[in-house]
Design a protein around this motif. Structure first.
Motif, PDB file in Angstrom:
ATOM      1  N   GLY A 148       0.814  -1.202   0.000  1.00 49.55           N
ATOM      2  CA  GLY A 148       0.000   0.000   0.000  1.00 49.55           C
ATOM      3  C   GLY A 148       0.851   1.257   0.000  1.00 49.55           C
ATOM      4  O   GLY A 148       2.083   1.199  -0.053  1.00 49.55           O
ATOM      5  N   GLY A 181      -4.621  10.438   0.873  1.00 49.88           N
ATOM      6  CA  GLY A 181      -5.090   9.270   0.145  1.00 49.88           C
ATOM      7  C   GLY A 181      -4.348   8.035   0.611  1.00 49.88           C
ATOM      8  O   GLY A 181      -3.109   8.033   0.689  1.00 49.88           O
ATOM      9  N   SER A 212      -3.890   3.923  -0.066  1.00 45.76           N
ATOM     10  CA  SER A 212      -4.106   2.745  -0.897  1.00 45.76           C
ATOM     11  C   SER A 212      -3.676   1.527  -0.098  1.00 45.76           C
ATOM     12  O   SER A 212      -2.539   1.478   0.404  1.00 45.76           O
ATOM     13  CB  SER A 212      -3.283   2.855  -2.186  1.00 45.76           C
ATOM     14  N   ASN A 252      -4.642  -4.358  -3.099  1.00 46.97           N
ATOM     15  CA  ASN A 252      -4.852  -4.102  -4.526  1.00 46.97           C
ATOM     16  C   ASN A 252      -6.189  -3.441  -4.835  1.00 46.97           C
ATOM     17  O   ASN A 252      -6.422  -3.026  -5.967  1.00 46.97           O
ATOM     18  CB  ASN A 252      -4.753  -5.413  -5.315  1.00 46.97           C
ATOM     19  N   ASP A 253      -7.058  -3.351  -3.829  1.00 48.14           N
ATOM     20  CA  ASP A 253      -8.420  -2.937  -4.172  1.00 48.14           C
ATOM     21  C   ASP A 253      -9.108  -2.042  -3.155  1.00 48.14           C
ATOM     22  O   ASP A 253     -10.305  -1.804  -3.244  1.00 48.14           O
ATOM     23  CB  ASP A 253      -9.278  -4.185  -4.393  1.00 48.14           C
ATOM     24  N   ARG A 254      -8.361  -1.533  -2.172  1.00 48.68           N
ATOM     25  CA  ARG A 254      -9.009  -0.706  -1.153  1.00 48.68           C
ATOM     26  C   ARG A 254      -8.363   0.678  -1.126  1.00 48.68           C
ATOM     27  O   ARG A 254      -7.131   0.811  -1.082  1.00 48.68           O
ATOM     28  CB  ARG A 254      -8.932  -1.380   0.222  1.00 48.68           C
ATOM     29  N   PHE A 255      -9.230   1.675  -1.127  1.00 42.07           N
ATOM     30  CA  PHE A 255      -8.767   3.054  -1.152  1.00 42.07           C
ATOM     31  C   PHE A 255      -9.545   3.861  -0.107  1.00 42.07           C
ATOM     32  O   PHE A 255     -10.771   3.771  -0.033  1.00 42.07           O
ATOM     33  CB  PHE A 255      -8.970   3.666  -2.543  1.00 42.07           C
ATOM     34  N   ARG A 295      -9.846   7.825   1.951  1.00 44.02           N
ATOM     35  CA  ARG A 295      -9.509   9.237   1.905  1.00 44.02           C
ATOM     36  C   ARG A 295      -9.746   9.830   3.289  1.00 44.02           C
ATOM     37  O   ARG A 295     -10.772   9.560   3.919  1.00 44.02           O
ATOM     38  CB  ARG A 295     -10.342   9.967   0.857  1.00 44.02           C
ATOM     39  N   SER A 348     -13.551   2.427  -1.955  1.00 37.55           N
ATOM     40  CA  SER A 348     -13.162   1.198  -2.654  1.00 37.55           C
ATOM     41  C   SER A 348     -14.220   0.654  -3.604  1.00 37.55           C
ATOM     42  O   SER A 348     -13.905  -0.005  -4.584  1.00 37.55           O
ATOM     43  CB  SER A 348     -12.811   0.110  -1.631  1.00 37.55           C
TER      44      SER A 348
END
Length: 232
Positions: free
Chosen positions: A87, A102, A104, A107-110, A112, A130
């Motif tokens: 991440g 931001g 990360s 591979n698939d979670r974001f 803010r 996400s």
């Protein structure tokens, strides 16, 4: 889930004890000499998660670039478990007082994060971005910092929805990362209690609501359980 990060050493060392639901979980370590040193979570002498500060593209170091409609990126951090990158964190500035972080994860979670200071507390709201079409309406956590400290040792409290428990290590790292830039005092000689009050002014203030804690964790405040006789 409630995560408490308590600073145990300041000045020459920057060390923290981390508790998850009141049980000891690990130790956090920030750089001793300067804010661009590595960050780490350690348990029983072994690394859980490691953070390396990253130098960004030169264009992001142009002063006041955001005044011309661009975004200034800074404070890049890459997360690693062993040699595997898992991440990253970064700060995006869109105006003089306006910025967000931001995150990360995997591979698939974001996520803010927005910040706000109100009186004796500093707050950070964490939103999940996400899922497809996500907007900043799905808040998953709130970080609370009490600005009154003894010997410049801060305490942080993160209220995290249980369904995001798998992301706790990365969010604990964010607490250290955030403390590194906002609260850490290196090589200070001060002793005693410091009382601070602060108010932030930003168009993003509306995205940080301290009342979120009362809705999702009604039996808890920064100092512990609202009802001390509640054993749950």
């Amino acid at each position: 889930m409630i995560i408490e990060v308590q600073q145990t050493a300041s000045s020459i060392k920057q060390e923290y004890d981390v508790y998850v639901d009141r049980d000891y979980y690990c130790q956090g370590i920030n750089g001793r000499l300067h804010k661009y040193q590595d960050i780490g979570l350690v348990r029983n002498g072994e690394s859980i998660l490691h953070g390396d500060h990253q130098r960004l593209h030169w264009k992001h170091y142009i002063p006041f670039k955001y005044l011309f409609g661009s975004v200034n990126l800074s404070r890049g951090l890459e997360l690693k478990r062993g040699n595997e990158c898992t991440g990253s964190f970064i700060r995006s500035r869109t105006g003089f007082w306006d910025y967000f972080y931001g995150l990360s994860v995997g591979n698939d979670r974001f996520f803010r994060c927005y910040t706000r200071s109100i009186g004796s507390y500093d707050y950070v709201s964490v939103y999940d971005l996400s899922f497809p079409g996500a907007v900043e309406t799905e808040q998953i956590a709130l970080l609370e910092t009490y600005l009154t400290v003894v010997d410049n040792k801060y305490k942080f409290k993160l209220y995290l929805l249980d369904e995001y428990a798998e992301d706790k290590d990365e969010l604990i790292m964010f607490v250290l990362y955030y403390a590194n830039y906002h609260f850490t005092e290196r090589f200070h000689m001060s002793r005693g209690t410091t009382y601070t009050k602060a108010w932030s002014f930003s168009k993003n203030n509306q995205k940080v609501d301290p009342g979120w804690r009362n809705v999702h964790f009604p039996n808890e405040n920064f100092f512990g359980k609202v009802d001390p006789y509640d054993l749950t």
